[in-house]
Write a protein that holds these residues in place. Structure first.
Motif, PDB file in Angstrom:
ATOM      1  N   SER A 169       0.906  -1.335   0.370  1.00 37.60           N
ATOM      2  CA  SER A 169       0.187  -0.004   0.546  1.00 37.60           C
ATOM      3  C   SER A 169       0.820   1.677  -0.102  1.00 37.60           C
ATOM      4  CB  SER A 169      -0.487   0.451   1.572  1.00 37.60           C
ATOM      5  OG  SER A 169      -1.516  -1.037   0.932  1.00 37.60           O
ATOM      6  N   LEU A 170       2.060   0.932  -0.653  1.00 38.92           N
ATOM      7  CA  LEU A 170       3.151   2.535  -0.887  1.00 38.92           C
ATOM      8  C   LEU A 170       2.158   3.757  -1.163  1.00 38.92           C
ATOM      9  CD1 LEU A 170       5.519   0.392  -2.384  1.00 38.92           C
ATOM     10  CD2 LEU A 170       5.935   1.770  -0.357  1.00 38.92           C
ATOM     11  N   ASN A 171       2.412   5.209  -0.424  1.00 39.46           N
ATOM     12  CA  ASN A 171       2.350   5.813  -1.317  1.00 39.46           C
ATOM     13  C   ASN A 171       3.592   6.885  -1.472  1.00 39.46           C
ATOM     14  OD1 ASN A 171       2.589   8.197   1.128  1.00 39.46           O
ATOM     15  ND2 ASN A 171       1.076   5.847   2.390  1.00 39.46           N
ATOM     16  N   PRO A 172       2.894   8.209  -2.533  1.00 40.13           N
ATOM     17  CA  PRO A 172       4.501   8.872  -2.910  1.00 40.13           C
ATOM     18  C   PRO A 172       4.710   9.244  -1.476  1.00 40.13           C
ATOM     19  CG  PRO A 172       1.753   9.406  -3.939  1.00 40.13           C
ATOM     20  CD  PRO A 172       1.065   8.317  -3.187  1.00 40.13           C
ATOM     21  N   GLU A 173       4.463   9.654  -0.446  1.00 46.37           N
ATOM     22  CA  GLU A 173       4.738   9.483   1.182  1.00 46.37           C
ATOM     23  C   GLU A 173       6.092   9.186   1.622  1.00 46.37           C
ATOM     24  OE1 GLU A 173       2.144  12.622   0.605  1.00 46.37           O
ATOM     25  OE2 GLU A 173       1.598  10.112   0.697  1.00 46.37           O
ATOM     26  N   ASP A 174       6.258   7.828   0.989  1.00 41.68           N
ATOM     27  CA  ASP A 174       7.540   6.417   1.310  1.00 41.68           C
ATOM     28  C   ASP A 174       8.262   7.332   0.124  1.00 41.68           C
ATOM     29  OD1 ASP A 174       3.950   4.759   1.186  1.00 41.68           O
ATOM     30  OD2 ASP A 174       5.283   5.810   3.211  1.00 41.68           O
ATOM     31  N   THR A 175       8.071   7.822  -0.837  1.00 39.74           N
ATOM     32  CA  THR A 175       9.384   8.308  -1.801  1.00 39.74           C
ATOM     33  C   THR A 175      11.157   8.778  -0.953  1.00 39.74           C
ATOM     34  OG1 THR A 175       7.785   8.642  -3.325  1.00 39.74           O
ATOM     35  CG2 THR A 175      10.170   9.107  -2.961  1.00 39.74           C
ATOM     36  N   ALA A 176      11.465   8.215  -0.960  1.00 42.54           N
ATOM     37  CA  ALA A 176      12.832   7.720  -0.215  1.00 42.54           C
ATOM     38  C   ALA A 176      13.801   6.912  -0.552  1.00 42.54           C
ATOM     39  CB  ALA A 176      12.648   7.821   1.279  1.00 42.54           C
ATOM     40  N   VAL A 177      15.282   6.880  -0.529  1.00 41.23           N
ATOM     41  CA  VAL A 177      16.458   6.766  -0.245  1.00 41.23           C
ATOM     42  C   VAL A 177      16.100   5.509   1.252  1.00 41.23           C
ATOM     43  CG1 VAL A 177      18.586   7.200   0.151  1.00 41.23           C
ATOM     44  CG2 VAL A 177      17.975   7.324  -1.451  1.00 41.23           C
TER      45      VAL A 177
END
Length: 124
Positions: free
Chosen positions: A85-93
């Motif tokens: 359930s990934l969302n854009p706020e999970d974008t990261a290194v």
């Protein structure tokens, strides 16, 4: 000592899933608490999840509870992070880390060994 190498991340659509892995060298992997941390653009690195070596207790930051699962395979010296359930706020290194000293597994200052990081981007 332990050397950590994360798997390649990638681009995932919102709502999608991705599993990260972290391969560790060294014969004493099973004696390390292991953690995942992440750093989003313009933000400080933050704790995501951890698993202890002694009893495999797990810890998660509130924002990923119920969506991410940390696990370890001590026979293969591999740490995993299943992300659903990934969302854009999970974008990261995303970084994996290991520690072999007493202290809370949620604090990055307790960790002495770090992987090089892998980019995870959640976008449509």
């Amino acid at each position: 000592q332990v050397k950590l190498v994360e798997s390649v991340g990638g681009l995932v659509q919102p709502g999608g899933s991705l599993r990260l892995s972290c391969a560790a060298s060294g014969r004493t992997f099973r004696r390390y608490d292991m953690g995942w941390f992440r750093q989003a653009p313009g933000k400080e690195r933050e704790f995501v999840a951890a698993i202890t070596w002694s009893d495999s207790n797990t810890y998660y930051v509130d924002s990923v509870k119920g969506r991410f699962t940390i696990s370890r395979d001590d026979a293969k010296n591999i740490l995993y992070l299943q992300m659903n359930s990934l969302n854009p706020e999970d974008t990261a290194v995303y970084y994996c880390a290991a520690k072999d000293r007493w202290g809370t597994p949620v604090s990055q200052t307790m960790y002495d060994y770090w992987g090089q990081g892998t980019q995870v981007t959640v976008s449509s």
